[in-house]
Design an enzyme around this catalytic site. Structure first.
Site, mmCIF file in Angstrom:
data_model
loop_
_atom_site.group_PDB
_atom_site.id
_atom_site.type_symbol
_atom_site.label_atom_id
_atom_site.label_comp_id
_atom_site.label_asym_id
_atom_site.label_seq_id
_atom_site.Cartn_x
_atom_site.Cartn_y
_atom_site.Cartn_z
ATOM 1 N N ASP A 259 -11.926 -18.086 -33.321
ATOM 2 C CA ASP A 259 -11.096 -19.271 -33.489
ATOM 3 C C ASP A 259 -10.623 -18.699 -34.418
ATOM 4 O O ASP A 259 -10.829 -18.406 -35.423
ATOM 5 C CB ASP A 259 -12.265 -19.847 -33.863
ATOM 6 C CG ASP A 259 -10.909 -21.583 -34.080
ATOM 7 O OD1 ASP A 259 -10.800 -21.983 -32.933
ATOM 8 O OD2 ASP A 259 -11.031 -22.095 -35.094
ATOM 9 N N ASP B 68 18.172 2.813 0.887
ATOM 10 C CA ASP B 68 17.627 1.803 2.112
ATOM 11 C C ASP B 68 18.408 1.552 3.876
ATOM 12 O O ASP B 68 19.754 1.581 3.829
ATOM 13 C CB ASP B 68 16.992 0.488 1.401
ATOM 14 C CG ASP B 68 15.735 0.172 1.681
ATOM 15 O OD1 ASP B 68 15.095 -0.045 1.177
ATOM 16 O OD2 ASP B 68 15.474 0.461 3.023
ATOM 17 N N GLY C 158 20.906 3.528 4.869
ATOM 18 C CA GLY C 158 20.699 4.839 5.578
ATOM 19 C C GLY C 158 19.821 4.899 5.948
ATOM 20 O O GLY C 158 18.329 4.253 5.585
ATOM 21 N N ASP C 159 18.542 5.923 6.972
ATOM 22 C CA ASP C 159 17.524 5.452 7.067
ATOM 23 C C ASP C 159 17.295 6.859 6.798
ATOM 24 O O ASP C 159 16.894 7.926 7.382
ATOM 25 C CB ASP C 159 17.261 5.631 8.753
ATOM 26 C CG ASP C 159 15.674 5.518 9.096
ATOM 27 O OD1 ASP C 159 15.343 4.809 10.753
ATOM 28 O OD2 ASP C 159 14.741 5.596 8.454
ATOM 29 N N PHE C 160 15.966 6.920 5.953
ATOM 30 C CA PHE C 160 15.483 8.121 5.441
ATOM 31 C C PHE C 160 14.760 9.025 6.313
ATOM 32 O O PHE C 160 14.618 10.097 6.192
ATOM 33 C CB PHE C 160 14.528 8.524 4.248
ATOM 34 C CG PHE C 160 13.350 6.790 4.502
ATOM 35 C CD1 PHE C 160 12.831 6.831 5.343
ATOM 36 C CD2 PHE C 160 13.350 5.857 3.205
ATOM 37 C CE1 PHE C 160 11.247 6.424 5.374
ATOM 38 C CE2 PHE C 160 12.399 5.107 3.817
ATOM 39 C CZ PHE C 160 11.470 5.145 4.255
ATOM 40 N N ARG D 188 5.789 2.684 -3.687
ATOM 41 C CA ARG D 188 5.065 1.604 -2.291
ATOM 42 C C ARG D 188 6.107 2.082 -1.220
ATOM 43 O O ARG D 188 5.975 1.033 -0.406
ATOM 44 C CB ARG D 188 5.314 -0.036 -2.952
ATOM 45 C CG ARG D 188 4.827 -0.456 -4.453
ATOM 46 C CD ARG D 188 4.682 -1.775 -4.315
ATOM 47 N NE ARG D 188 3.731 -2.441 -4.045
ATOM 48 C CZ ARG D 188 3.661 -3.533 -2.875
ATOM 49 N NH1 ARG D 188 5.472 -4.078 -2.406
ATOM 50 N NH2 ARG D 188 2.899 -4.088 -2.764
#
Ligand code: M5T
Length: 676
Positions: free
Chosen positions: A88, A543, A568-570, A585
């Site tokens: 406390d 992305d 784009g597409d990695f 992620r």
């Protein structure tokens, strides 16, 4: 890193912090101590006039808080804790005790009294050692102490006072200020332990633990305290106070109470070193015999508060009688141990707790109570267009989970308000709101998990069973297959990146990297944290077109122009050139064979000295979140969570080495590896 060896003495023990104070939780959690949080139901209404000194009031209040939890747990949680810690904190000025302000005017009154003066902050701490004896009743041994810190406030103008009060910070803090936050601006000088002002005198606490657990030959009365029928005050007065010769200081001069006030104590011998993550450590290659596979299931931080709590008095039945009543006579025939049973019950209740959180969030309960605190169940039900009965159940469940707080109103109604947890993470407009992620868990992850058994049997995600659609392309056919679902998924990723971004962006010294490419960087939340932390860095978020077209909705108002987006597409398109490639992620979505494709493409785009920064929840055999997250990837994707060693093995096959890992302490761990 366990800084004080004595903390490790508590490893493996059921340690409970009987406090709802987020600051106390953080101070103790930062030591590496594992503990449960069970806020006390004790109402802080002791008569201050009865105490000859402010610190006595703080100690007595801390004692009531700790003992209330120590006595309640065998009944409500079906487990007896080993150690319960109560505290406390009060502010004392001109002989007056200041606790938490009841409203803004009270805060003004307090702060005005503190303006331009030196005052004392006392934190009383009580450590209750619980010992279940041979006749199954529980003995309590108390160690209590206090710490005083002197604080000098600057002269505060009216405008500054009200500006500070209007920030809302004073309302849950003794004396109406938080020295660790905005309140620090009011303070001219501190003399003594700073953490004591924040709410927990950690150093003194460790010293006391050292005395209790390490003092040899400390012969204290073996007087065993009467167990729980005794109510708290008589128990306290019946306690035999034996000064500890080894720790004795002249009580009237010391700013600390070093009298070890315990009737007796028990020695605990031996203990495992409590698990700890080093701040930065190198990951050894194959053959590493790290302890990461040790499995010690950590105790969850369970919060429980009783909305109907009155002042705690001893239950009419003795604890033992109640306990027998609660779990029947199994104990007589060596039935399940209370702790194990409680653990199983907690696990079985886990999904109910999650769904209560999801439902309250979806119904807007937290936002409502933020704009209109202290509504009763009927008023909340009316606003969220739900039944009073259902709303009452939901609100009380949220109180028991530590998401809401409640109190008796002046007209004897139970009213509800957000707890600190809700204010920090569950409000739609909070800087670190997890609302998006919660919605994703509720609408997407929850249906997928209902097919977990199939996922375990098949080893594949369960989108088709959960949503009736075949998912050939993991993202295009599932998470991005319509605007609403895509927006919900992006919102979820955004909220996680907002909560974890700063820790990931600052885990390593990235000052050598001038350009970065955040592959699959979604809304750019991490990219913005990187540019904030590294003023020389420019980040390209790479992305899918369908994501980039919607990223603008999430850009901060005053966004740095050092963050750009490229569609784009990695797996297919040429990667933008960069010194540093970021995978936050991302790898957990894919099986090893796909990870190799991506790492090879990154390696081909790298020059010597380039690096890859990976942010993932890394499996370590201990953290339940990581293991459960791996199940999450099983039902949702073709991927999985991985251990540090697995990442190191994958990376070295593509010419990356000198792997370093930082366990950030939140959802994600950070790993960096350099192109050799
Ligand atoms: C002076 C000061 C106090 N505090 C907080 O004030 C509360 C005191 O109230 P308490 O009754 O001791 O604790 P609680 O928060 O009500 O929790 P509980 O232990 O459940 O009563 C605690 O939070 C402390 O951190 C700060 O965060 N900063 C400061 O500078």
């Amino acid at each position: 890193m366990v800084l004080n060896p004595v903390i490790s003495k508590l490893a493996g023990k059921l340690v409970v912090l009987a406090s709802a104070s987020p600051r106390r939780m953080e101070i103790l959690r930062n030591t590496g101590l594992r503990f449960e949080v069970v806020p006390s139901w004790f109402k802080e209404t002791l008569d201050k006039e009865k105490f000859k000194a402010p610190y006595e009031y703080a100690v007595e209040t801390a004692k009531h808080k700790a003992l209330e939890v120590a006595k309640r747990m065998p009944l409500n949680h079906l487990k007896t804790p080993d150690v319960v810690i109560g505290a406390d904190t009060i502010v004392a000025v001109d002989g007056t005790i200041l606790e938490k302000p009841v409203d803004k005017n009270d805060a003004y009154r307090m702060l005005s009294r503190l303006s331009g003066k030196e005052h004392s902050v006392y934190t009383g701490v009580v450590i209750v050692l619980c010992h279940e004896n041979e006749n199954k009743s529980v003995d309590y041994r108390l160690i209590d102490f206090y710490e005083e810190t002197k604080v000098k406030f600057a002269d505060l103008s009216e405008s500054m006072l009200w500006e500070y009060i209007d920030s809302g910070e004073p309302m849950d803090k003794a004396g109406g200020y938080g020295i660790q936050a905005l309140g620090g601006m009011l303070v001219e000088r501190v003399h003594g332990d700073f953490l004591n002002v924040v709410g927990f005198p950690l150093n003194h606490f460790c010293k006391q633990l050292d005395i209790v657990f390490n003092t040899s030959g400390l012969l204290l009365s073996q007087e065993i305290l009467a167990h729980s029928e005794t109510n708290v005050s008589s128990l306290a007065s019946s306690r035999i106070q034996q000064p500890n010769p080894a720790a004795m200081t002249s009580p009237d001069t010391s700013a600390k109470s070093d009298l070890l006030k315990a009737s007796c104590f028990h020695q605990t011998h031996g203990s495992q070193t409590s698990p700890s993550a080093s701040p930065v450590h190198k990951v050894k290659k194959n053959g590493d015999n790290s302890k990461e596979d040790e499995h010690t299931w950590p105790l969850g931080n369970s919060c429980s508060t009783n909305p109907a709590a009155e002042n705690t008095t001893a239950p009419s039945l003795s604890s033992r009688e109640q306990l027998t009543e609660v779990i029947g006579t199994q104990r007589e025939d060596n039935g399940p141990q209370k702790d194990d049973l409680q653990r199983i019950i907690e696990l079985m209740d886990g999904f109910k707790a999650s769904k209560a959180l999801f439902t309250a969030s979806r119904l807007g309960v937290f936002d409502l109570l933020q704009s209109r605190p202290e509504l009763d169940a009927a008023q909340v039900a009316q606003e969220i267009k739900a039944s009073v009965k259902g709303t009452q159940c939901l609100l009380d469940a949220c109180v028991s989970l530590g998401l809401l707080r409640s109190r008796e109103s002046s007209c004897q109604k139970r009213v509800y308000m957000n707890a600190a947890l809700a204010q920090g993470f569950l409000l739609s407009d909070a800087p670190h709101s997890l609302g998006g992620y919660i919605q994703h868990c509720d609408q997407t992850v929850w249906p997928l998990f209902t097919h977990l058994e199939c996922a375990v049997r098949d080893g594949t995600h369960q989108h088709e069973k959960a949503f009736g659609k075949k998912a050939n392309d993991l993202f295009q056919d599932t998470l991005y297959n319509n605007q609403d679902i895509k927006l919900r998924f992006m919102s979820a990723m955004h909220s996680i990146a907002k909560v974890t971004g700063r820790a990931v962006a600052t885990a390593f010294d990235l000052s050598r990297f001038k350009t970065a490419c955040d592959l699959g960087g979604c809304t750019g939340a991490l990219a913005h944290e990187l540019t904030k932390a590294h003023p020389e860095m420019r980040v390209t978020v790479f992305d899918l077109p369908t994501v980039v077209e919607m990223s603008g909705r999430f850009s901060p108002q005053h966004s740095e122009n050092r963050v750009s987006f490229l569609a784009g597409d990695f797996f297919e398109d040429e990667l933008p050139k960069a010194d540093l490639y970021i995978l936050a992620r991302i790898l957990h979505d894919w099986p090893d064979e796909k990870v190799h494709v991506l790492l090879r493409r990154i390696a081909d785009s790298c020059t010597s000295g380039s690096a890859v920064l990976i942010a993932e929840t890394m499996l370590d055999g201990r953290k339940p979140h990581a293991a459960l997250q791996s199940l999450n990837m099983l039902v949702q994707t073709e991927g999985m969570e991985r251990r540090e060693r697995q990442f190191a093995d994958l990376l070295c096959q593509h010419g990356f080495g000198d792997v370093q890992v930082v366990h950030t302490g939140n959802f994600l761990d950070a790993l960096i590896a350099f192109k050799m």
